[in-house]
Design a protein around this motif. Structure first.
Motif, PDB file in Angstrom:
ATOM      1  N   LYS A 298      -1.648  19.157 -20.212  1.00 50.76           N
ATOM      2  CA  LYS A 298      -0.293  19.309 -20.752  1.00 50.76           C
ATOM      3  C   LYS A 298       0.707  18.321 -20.162  1.00 50.76           C
ATOM      4  CE  LYS A 298      -0.878  24.246 -21.698  1.00 50.76           C
ATOM      5  NZ  LYS A 298      -0.421  25.627 -21.369  1.00 50.76           N
ATOM      6  N   TYR A 299       0.281  17.605 -19.127  1.00 52.18           N
ATOM      7  CA  TYR A 299       1.176  16.657 -18.456  1.00 52.18           C
ATOM      8  C   TYR A 299       0.405  15.358 -18.257  1.00 52.18           C
ATOM      9  CZ  TYR A 299       4.766  15.106 -15.095  1.00 52.18           C
ATOM     10  OH  TYR A 299       5.771  14.416 -14.441  1.00 52.18           O
ATOM     11  N   LYS A 300       1.007  14.258 -18.705  1.00 50.16           N
ATOM     12  CA  LYS A 300       0.379  12.951 -18.614  1.00 50.16           C
ATOM     13  C   LYS A 300       0.997  12.144 -17.466  1.00 50.16           C
ATOM     14  CE  LYS A 300       0.272  12.811 -23.689  1.00 50.16           C
ATOM     15  NZ  LYS A 300       0.741  12.025 -24.868  1.00 50.16           N
ATOM     16  N   LEU A 301       0.356  11.054 -17.110  1.00 51.69           N
ATOM     17  CA  LEU A 301       1.002  10.128 -16.181  1.00 51.69           C
ATOM     18  C   LEU A 301       2.304   9.654 -16.828  1.00 51.69           C
ATOM     19  CD1 LEU A 301      -1.897   7.824 -14.915  1.00 51.69           C
ATOM     20  CD2 LEU A 301      -0.813   9.706 -13.693  1.00 51.69           C
ATOM     21  N   PRO A 302       3.448   9.922 -16.210  1.00 47.08           N
ATOM     22  CA  PRO A 302       4.714   9.513 -16.831  1.00 47.08           C
ATOM     23  C   PRO A 302       4.843   8.000 -16.987  1.00 47.08           C
ATOM     24  CG  PRO A 302       5.095  11.127 -15.106  1.00 47.08           C
ATOM     25  CD  PRO A 302       3.669  10.686 -14.986  1.00 47.08           C
ATOM     26  N   LEU A 303       4.320   7.274 -16.001  1.00 45.68           N
ATOM     27  CA  LEU A 303       4.430   5.820 -15.990  1.00 45.68           C
ATOM     28  C   LEU A 303       3.049   5.184 -15.818  1.00 45.68           C
ATOM     29  CD1 LEU A 303       7.440   5.381 -13.524  1.00 45.68           C
ATOM     30  CD2 LEU A 303       7.531   5.429 -16.026  1.00 45.68           C
ATOM     31  N   LYS A 304       2.886   4.028 -16.384  1.00 45.47           N
ATOM     32  CA  LYS A 304       1.691   3.226 -16.126  1.00 45.47           C
ATOM     33  C   LYS A 304       1.722   2.787 -14.670  1.00 45.47           C
ATOM     34  CE  LYS A 304      -0.620  -1.049 -17.523  1.00 45.47           C
ATOM     35  NZ  LYS A 304      -0.550  -2.250 -18.393  1.00 45.47           N
ATOM     36  N   ILE A 305       0.581   2.885 -13.990  1.00 46.24           N
ATOM     37  CA  ILE A 305       0.573   2.463 -12.592  1.00 46.24           C
ATOM     38  C   ILE A 305       0.250   0.973 -12.482  1.00 46.24           C
ATOM     39  CG2 ILE A 305      -0.030   4.764 -11.765  1.00 46.24           C
ATOM     40  CD1 ILE A 305      -2.857   3.620 -11.186  1.00 46.24           C
ATOM     41  N   ASP A 306       0.829   0.358 -11.481  1.00 54.20           N
ATOM     42  CA  ASP A 306       0.602  -1.062 -11.187  1.00 54.20           C
ATOM     43  C   ASP A 306       0.157  -1.145  -9.731  1.00 54.20           C
ATOM     44  OD1 ASP A 306       0.637  -3.775 -10.774  1.00 54.20           O
ATOM     45  OD2 ASP A 306       2.759  -4.064 -11.275  1.00 54.20           O
ATOM     46  N   VAL A 307      -1.145  -1.343  -9.516  1.00 51.78           N
ATOM     47  CA  VAL A 307      -1.674  -1.466  -8.159  1.00 51.78           C
ATOM     48  C   VAL A 307      -1.377  -2.882  -7.680  1.00 51.78           C
ATOM     49  CG1 VAL A 307      -3.700  -1.293  -6.678  1.00 51.78           C
ATOM     50  CG2 VAL A 307      -3.482   0.230  -8.663  1.00 51.78           C
ATOM     51  N   VAL A 308      -0.429  -2.999  -6.749  1.00 49.20           N
ATOM     52  CA  VAL A 308       0.084  -4.314  -6.366  1.00 49.20           C
ATOM     53  C   VAL A 308      -0.735  -4.974  -5.266  1.00 49.20           C
ATOM     54  CG1 VAL A 308       2.423  -3.760  -7.086  1.00 49.20           C
ATOM     55  CG2 VAL A 308       1.723  -3.275  -4.737  1.00 49.20           C
ATOM     56  N   GLY A 309      -1.714  -4.258  -4.696  1.00 50.53           N
ATOM     57  CA  GLY A 309      -2.542  -4.866  -3.665  1.00 50.53           C
ATOM     58  C   GLY A 309      -3.318  -3.810  -2.903  1.00 50.53           C
ATOM     59  N   LYS A 310      -4.106  -4.289  -1.945  1.00 47.95           N
ATOM     60  CA  LYS A 310      -4.922  -3.393  -1.131  1.00 47.95           C
ATOM     61  C   LYS A 310      -4.641  -3.654   0.341  1.00 47.95           C
ATOM     62  CE  LYS A 310      -9.687  -1.830  -0.362  1.00 47.95           C
ATOM     63  NZ  LYS A 310      -9.344  -0.414  -0.528  1.00 47.95           N
ATOM     64  N   GLY A 311      -4.481  -2.594   1.109  1.00 52.16           N
ATOM     65  CA  GLY A 311      -4.217  -2.714   2.534  1.00 52.16           C
ATOM     66  C   GLY A 311      -2.732  -2.632   2.845  1.00 52.16           C
ATOM     67  N   PHE A 312      -2.433  -2.316   4.105  1.00 51.29           N
ATOM     68  CA  PHE A 312      -1.033  -2.136   4.500  1.00 51.29           C
ATOM     69  C   PHE A 312      -0.183  -3.377   4.244  1.00 51.29           C
ATOM     70  CE2 PHE A 312      -3.031   1.146   7.282  1.00 51.29           C
ATOM     71  CZ  PHE A 312      -2.317   2.241   6.809  1.00 51.29           C
ATOM     72  N   GLN A 313      -0.787  -4.567   4.386  1.00 54.59           N
ATOM     73  CA  GLN A 313      -0.001  -5.787   4.225  1.00 54.59           C
ATOM     74  C   GLN A 313       0.538  -5.949   2.804  1.00 54.59           C
ATOM     75  OE1 GLN A 313      -2.846  -5.505   5.876  1.00 54.59           O
ATOM     76  NE2 GLN A 313      -2.198  -6.039   7.958  1.00 54.59           N
ATOM     77  N   ALA A 314      -0.067  -5.240   1.835  1.00 56.88           N
ATOM     78  CA  ALA A 314       0.417  -5.340   0.456  1.00 56.88           C
ATOM     79  C   ALA A 314       1.709  -4.562   0.248  1.00 56.88           C
ATOM     80  CB  ALA A 314      -0.658  -4.842  -0.502  1.00 56.88           C
TER      81      ALA A 314
END
Length: 334
Positions: A298-314
């Motif tokens: 009944k509830y969708k992801l409100p926004l498309k996700i954008d994975v901007v990187g991997k690891g803390f430095q991202a």
């Protein structure tokens, strides 16, 4: 035992990876190891302006999804190994940007198996704030809330300012769940209109309509105006014309998400300031309700996700994107 924290050394940065003691959960607390964290506007504001940071260095981040490491006394809903998503009311060294953080049990929910950690971390704060704007600000009962307020006639026409924001897109869905026959009008860039209609919006207007009372009222039933407004982005600071969209003989309900200062309210408007904690204070089962809605489809992801990187430095480079992004949720995989 120790963990790695991605500390912000001072206002404006830089960041540093620092070894710190592994946290221990207190009463009604859960310690979580996150494979993914979200980047939110408040993280950017904390970094640049120290908005909610009384002293430095500090660990930022308010939202994550991960695996329960340990639980404190009184915790009954979770156990080590559970996959969860959460919001946390951060303190100096308890933010999401570290290997293990602590959250209140009430702010944690089971992660549906169908969701990735990156998808799950995008959900809590937008949902909680939107739920508060509706249940507390607009006095609309949710069928899944135990403390539903049913003493007021619910609004039948609502204007959501900033529909493509995380809170706005969550609010559109929750309004449609709680008020199936209501008229839901929203403002956003035209690129987001199709998505917002798929979430439940009746009518989508260009953002420029926020400056035009006549255009806003023309979109309402009979041109009479709306019963209520949810301002997800503090639009009224620069566009006071939005108040003119309220029905002259209506309840004039106005839920304002706390995003910026300088809001001046006209006489007669029933305003409520909202943040993510408010609904948890009123409805401790709010996060469980989110899990249920997701599991039931009944509830969708409100926004498309954008994975901007991997690891803390991202995280640092990801936060730099906050002012320019629209209609997406920025996420870092750890």
């Amino acid at each position: 035992m120790t963990i790695q924290q991605y500390q912000t050394i001072k206002q404006g940065g830089p960041f540093a990876l620092v070894t710190a003691p592994s946290p221990k959960p207190g009463k009604n607390e859960v310690c979580i190891r996150p494979p993914a964290v979200s980047l939110n506007a408040i993280d950017w504001k904390n970094l640049l302006f120290g908005a909610l940071v009384p002293s430095w260095p500090a660990v930022l981040g308010i939202e994550g999804a991960g695996i329960v490491e340990s639980v404190g006394d009184g915790v009954t809903s979770f156990k080590p190994g559970d996959e969860v998503m959460n919001w946390l009311q951060r303190s100096q060294f308890n933010g999401a940007f570290q290997e293990v953080y602590t959250a209140q049990e009430v702010a944690v929910a089971k992660k549906p198996a169908a969701l990735s950690f990156e998808e799950a971390t995008s959900l809590p704060i937008g949902y909680l704030t939107a739920a508060g704007a509706i249940a507390i600000g607009l006095k609309v009962p949710f069928p899944g809330f135990s403390n539903a307020n049913t003493t007021h006639e619910p609004p039948q026409s609502i204007l959501v300012l900033g529909g493509s924001s995380g809170v706005g897109s969550a609010a559109i869905q929750l309004l449609r769940i709680a008020l199936p026959s209501a008229t839901i009008i929203t403002t956003s860039s035209v690129a987001h209109h199709a998505h917002l209609k798929s979430l439940g919006a009746s009518t989508c207007l260009e953002r420029a309509a926020q400056q035009d009372t006549a255009a806003l009222k023309a979109a309402t039933p009979g041109g009479a105006g709306v019963d209520a407004i949810i301002d997800a982005v503090g639009a009224s600071v620069e566009a006071p014309a939005v108040y003119g969209a309220l029905k002259s003989d209506g309840p004039k309900l106005y839920s304002l998400v706390i995003t910026r200062p300088g809001v001046e309210l006209p006489q007669g408007v029933q305003a409520t300031l909202i943040d993510g904690q408010y609904i948890l204070d009123k409805e401790p089962g709010a996060m469980n309700y989110l899990s249920r809605l997701l599991e039931e489809g009944k509830y969708k992801l409100p926004l498309k996700i954008d994975v901007v990187g991997k690891g803390f430095q991202a995280i640092q480079s990801g936060l730099d994107k906050i002012p320019q992004h629209s209609g997406t949720k920025l996420v870092v995989s750890l």
